[in-house]
Design an enzyme around this catalytic site. Structure first.
Site, PDB file in Angstrom:
ATOM      1  N   ASN A  75       7.492   9.036   6.036  1.00 54.50           N
ATOM      2  CA  ASN A  75       7.161  10.045   6.965  1.00 54.50           C
ATOM      3  C   ASN A  75       5.607  10.110   5.286  1.00 54.50           C
ATOM      4  OD1 ASN A  75       5.999  12.464   7.752  1.00 54.50           O
ATOM      5  ND2 ASN A  75       7.547  13.840   7.313  1.00 54.50           N
ATOM      6  N   HIS A 112       2.067   8.599   1.595  1.00 50.65           N
ATOM      7  CA  HIS A 112       2.658   8.047   2.431  1.00 50.65           C
ATOM      8  C   HIS A 112       4.396   7.520   2.391  1.00 50.65           C
ATOM      9  CE1 HIS A 112       4.203   7.385   7.159  1.00 50.65           C
ATOM     10  NE2 HIS A 112       5.189   6.370   6.799  1.00 50.65           N
ATOM     11  N   CYS A 113       5.007   8.494   2.299  1.00 49.71           N
ATOM     12  CA  CYS A 113       6.129   7.796   1.149  1.00 49.71           C
ATOM     13  C   CYS A 113       7.432   6.779   2.357  1.00 49.71           C
ATOM     14  CB  CYS A 113       7.213   8.792   1.207  1.00 49.71           C
ATOM     15  SG  CYS A 113       8.546   8.320   0.468  1.00 49.71           S
ATOM     16  N   VAL A 114       7.552   5.680   2.124  1.00 50.87           N
ATOM     17  CA  VAL A 114       8.659   4.502   2.536  1.00 50.87           C
ATOM     18  C   VAL A 114      10.026   5.174   2.915  1.00 50.87           C
ATOM     19  CG1 VAL A 114       9.576   2.142   2.917  1.00 50.87           C
ATOM     20  CG2 VAL A 114       7.002   2.555   2.158  1.00 50.87           C
TER      21      VAL A 114
END
Length: 345
Positions: free
Chosen positions: A198, A192-194
């Site tokens: 998303n 999960h990429c900040v």
């Protein structure tokens, strides 16, 4: 001691769910960094340098920097042959025309800055892939087609032959993992990429890699272009410009240098993952296991992410043919090595 460690892990896990609240803040932060970079490089330094240049070499250098910042030159004499008759391909072609404007420049230039933003928003707004409602596996993913699942085993959530998510209360396809931030299972989840607010999964992993590539190219160019200006801060030479412009230039150099180095390391890691047809989560799970059943060889591993159509390799989109003939791009079915015997990962 064991309980303390569990509680600590649980607290961190709960903290991660707070990332949902960041929402558009991170998107605005990314756009802000891009805007500051554009202001410092184009409006404060090389734009005025080009207009005020008295020597041909100075004008040529300024022009070259501005062109490289805006345009990544890539000849595409046969670009139209890559597009078909489907609505998806027609939309991609229309978007190309909308972005690139000038007809002649459409065939021989890509807007690097626009490619960065296009890739970024493709990651942000593309669903990484979720488990379809009432999804059921036809065969045992660990043993292959020789061991079909029975109705009894499908209804047994404790069976070792199926993967079941107790948080979502549903079966999990191969390579699927539950995201604590999104609160659902994601197909071929990488992380999960900040920065994109998303998950990075099966349906947007390629877009994420392109975002890394164009970010590295852009930040590296800005860092090299502003390096002489940064060095001038520590010399006795008088630097033209307002205090605000000088401060923006200094900050832009530091930010872009930091992003260049960090993104480079991230790119090297993901190149290794793509070459082995694995994800960040899977790399941690299998650790030092020498046998990985999804490792099909570097060429086929690359196609599992970027597709076979080379005209689409550098844009955040896929051809209809690749989507049709490469099941891995849909996120539910993945080919395994021919020598897989069901004993390895």
């Amino acid at each position: 001691m064991h309980r303390s460690g569990t509680a600590m892990a649980w607290n961190v896990f709960k903290f991660c769910t707070a990332l949902r609240g960041l929402g558009s803040v991170m998107i605005l932060l990314v756009l802000g960094i891009v805007g500051v970079t554009y202001y410092a490089l184009v409006l404060c330094n090389y734009g005025p340098a080009l207009l005020a240049a008295t020597a041909a070499l100075d004008a040529l250098v300024a022009l070259a920097v501005l062109l490289l910042f805006h345009f990544l030159v890539r000849p595409r004499p046969a670009l139209f042959s890559a597009f078909g008759d489907s609505w998806r391909d027609s939309a991609a072609l229309a978007l190309h025309f909308w972005i690139f404007g000038w007809r002649r420049w459409f065939f021989d230039r890509y807007l690097e800055l626009v490619m960065l933003l296009w890739s970024y928003f493709s990651v942000v707004f593309t669903d990484p892939g979720g488990v379809p409602p009432n999804w059921r596996p036809d065969v045992d993913e660990e043993r292959g087609e020789t061991a079909p699942l029975s109705t009894t085993e499908l209804n047994d959530t404790g069976s070792s032959r199926i993967r079941y998510c107790r948080k979502c209360n549903q079966l999990k396809p191969p390579r699927c993992h539950h995201c604590s931030v999104c609160g659902r299972c994601v197909l071929k989840m990488d992380h999960h990429c900040v920065w994109v607010v998303n998950c990075v999964g099966a349906l947007n992993y390629k877009f994420f890699l392109l975002f890394l590539l164009y970010t590295f190219l852009e930040t590296a160019l800005v860092t090299l272009s502003l390096l002489p200006h940064f060095i001038a801060f520590f010399s006795d030479v008088e630097i033209p410009g307002t205090p605000g412009a000088l401060a923006t230039t200094f900050l832009t150099f530091v930010l872009n240098l930091a992003f260049t180095l960090s993104v480079l390391g991230f790119m090297i890691m993901h190149v290794s993952l793509v070459s082995g047809n694995t994800t960040t989560i899977e790399a941690y799970e299998k650790k030092t296991t020498p046998f990985w059943k999804y490792d099909l060889g570097r060429k086929r591993n690359f196609a599992q992410v970027f597709g076979n159509n080379k005209w689409y390799w550098f844009i955040p989109s896929y051809s209809e043919e690749d989507l049709r003939i490469i099941p891995a791009l849909q996120g539910l079915d993945y080919p395994v090595r021919s020598d897989f015997d069901g004993q390895g990962f």
